[in-house]
Design a protein around this motif. Structure first.
Motif, mmCIF file in Angstrom:
data_model
loop_
_atom_site.group_PDB
_atom_site.id
_atom_site.type_symbol
_atom_site.label_atom_id
_atom_site.label_comp_id
_atom_site.label_asym_id
_atom_site.label_seq_id
_atom_site.Cartn_x
_atom_site.Cartn_y
_atom_site.Cartn_z
ATOM 1 N N HIS A 184 67.584 60.407 34.563
ATOM 2 C CA HIS A 184 68.859 59.909 34.029
ATOM 3 C C HIS A 184 70.019 60.265 34.957
ATOM 4 N N THR B 197 60.352 59.752 32.732
ATOM 5 C CA THR B 197 60.755 60.658 31.657
ATOM 6 C C THR B 197 59.724 61.762 31.464
ATOM 7 N N MET C 164 68.171 49.951 31.954
ATOM 8 C CA MET C 164 68.796 49.977 33.285
ATOM 9 C C MET C 164 67.847 49.417 34.343
ATOM 10 N N TYR C 165 66.553 49.679 34.173
ATOM 11 C CA TYR C 165 65.596 49.099 35.120
ATOM 12 C C TYR C 165 65.432 47.599 34.897
ATOM 13 N N GLU D 211 67.482 57.508 24.635
ATOM 14 C CA GLU D 211 67.679 57.680 26.067
ATOM 15 C C GLU D 211 66.578 56.997 26.861
ATOM 16 N N GLU E 104 67.428 53.404 26.876
ATOM 17 C CA GLU E 104 68.555 53.187 27.772
ATOM 18 C C GLU E 104 68.099 53.150 29.232
ATOM 19 N N LEU E 105 67.204 54.062 29.604
ATOM 20 C CA LEU E 105 66.686 54.093 30.966
ATOM 21 C C LEU E 105 65.881 52.838 31.267
ATOM 22 N N GLU F 207 74.358 64.768 29.498
ATOM 23 C CA GLU F 207 73.106 64.001 29.539
ATOM 24 C C GLU F 207 71.949 64.836 29.003
ATOM 25 N N VAL G 90 69.625 57.766 38.016
ATOM 26 C CA VAL G 90 69.730 56.333 37.736
ATOM 27 C C VAL G 90 70.973 56.012 36.919
ATOM 28 N N GLU G 91 71.207 56.756 35.861
ATOM 29 C CA GLU G 91 72.334 56.452 34.971
ATOM 30 C C GLU G 91 73.659 56.945 35.534
ATOM 31 N N LEU G 92 73.671 58.182 36.048
ATOM 32 C CA LEU G 92 74.921 58.759 36.537
ATOM 33 C C LEU G 92 75.150 58.500 38.022
#
Length: 238
Positions: A136, A128, A109-110, A102, A105-106, A91, A139-141
């Motif tokens: 990330h 960020t 996700m929201y 990225e 992408e974040l 990441e 939220v992502e992982l």
């Protein structure tokens, strides 16, 4: 009352996470120590009434189980940490190579969580700017920064296994010959039921249901090993 500083809150969360991880390993180790050692000594008792054989089997099984539990917990937690570190490194590399992608992408996700497009972008941008990697990772992982310590988990499992194993081992070795099996069964079922209720209470679940599951599992393990030990003892003429 003085307001708690962010760094103090973070330290409190870290201590709580460490405590919960240690308790998880301790509960698992204690339950395994009770049930596996009970199954071992009850199985041997089904094959032979000799106290010396019970002592050797019980002590050897307890030591082997405790060391195995510690090694397994250490390897498992270490593997998990290595996997998480690899994911975090990947990441970090993606953030360096494609920061705009990225960020999008974040934001996406929201949006998937129900925020509007405008709010999603604003939240993603602010997070960020504050700490892109942390945003990330969480939220992502789906990872937090308070990872389990392999040594802590291993030691908690080992010592709790030893303590749990003392219940059936002590009951079997110190009880009179005619009452040995009955006393051990009662002690094991009481200990597993209590452990299940306490662990459920700590997690906010129903104590009675958890206790019943633990008692049922312990009963099944002792019944099977006793029957197998009796068959082997009869076949061997013990």
């Amino acid at each position: 009352m003085a307001q708690e500083r962010p760094e103090d809150t973070e330290q409190s969360q870290k201590r709580l996470s460490s405590l919960l991880n240690g308790l998880r390993a301790a509960v698992l180790g204690a339950n395994d120590g009770i049930v596996s050692t009970a199954g071992l000594v009850v199985g041997v008792a089904g094959a032979t009434p000799h106290r010396e054989a019970l002592l050797v089997a019980g002590v050897a099984g307890t030591l082997a189980g405790a060391l195995s539990m510690a090694a397994g917990e250490y390897v498992s937690v270490s593997t998990q940490r290595d996997t998480e570190r690899a994911a975090i490194a990947r990441e970090r590399r993606e953030l360096t190579e494609d920061p705009d992608g990225e960020l999008e992408e974040l934001s996406g996700m929201y949006r998937a969580r129900g925020l509007s497009e405008e709010l999603s972008r604003r939240v993603a941008r602010e997070l960020t700017d504050h700490d892109a990697l942390r945003a990330h990772v969480e939220v992502e992982l789906g990872l937090n920064r308070y990872r389990v310590d392999p040594w802590q988990a291993a030691l908690a499992s080992m010592f709790s296994f030893l303590l749990g194993a003392l219940v059936p081992l002590t009951a079997m070795l110190l009880s009179p010959g005619g009452l040995r099996l009955a006393v051990t069964v009662v002690a094991v079922l009481a200990a597993t039921g209590l452990l299940g209720a306490v662990s459920a209470r700590m997690g906010g679940a129903l104590p009675a249901r958890a206790a019943l599951r633990c008692v049922a599992g312990g009963s099944f393990a002792m019944l099977v090993t006793y029957l197998v030990g009796s068959l082997i003892g009869a076949a061997a003429g013990l």
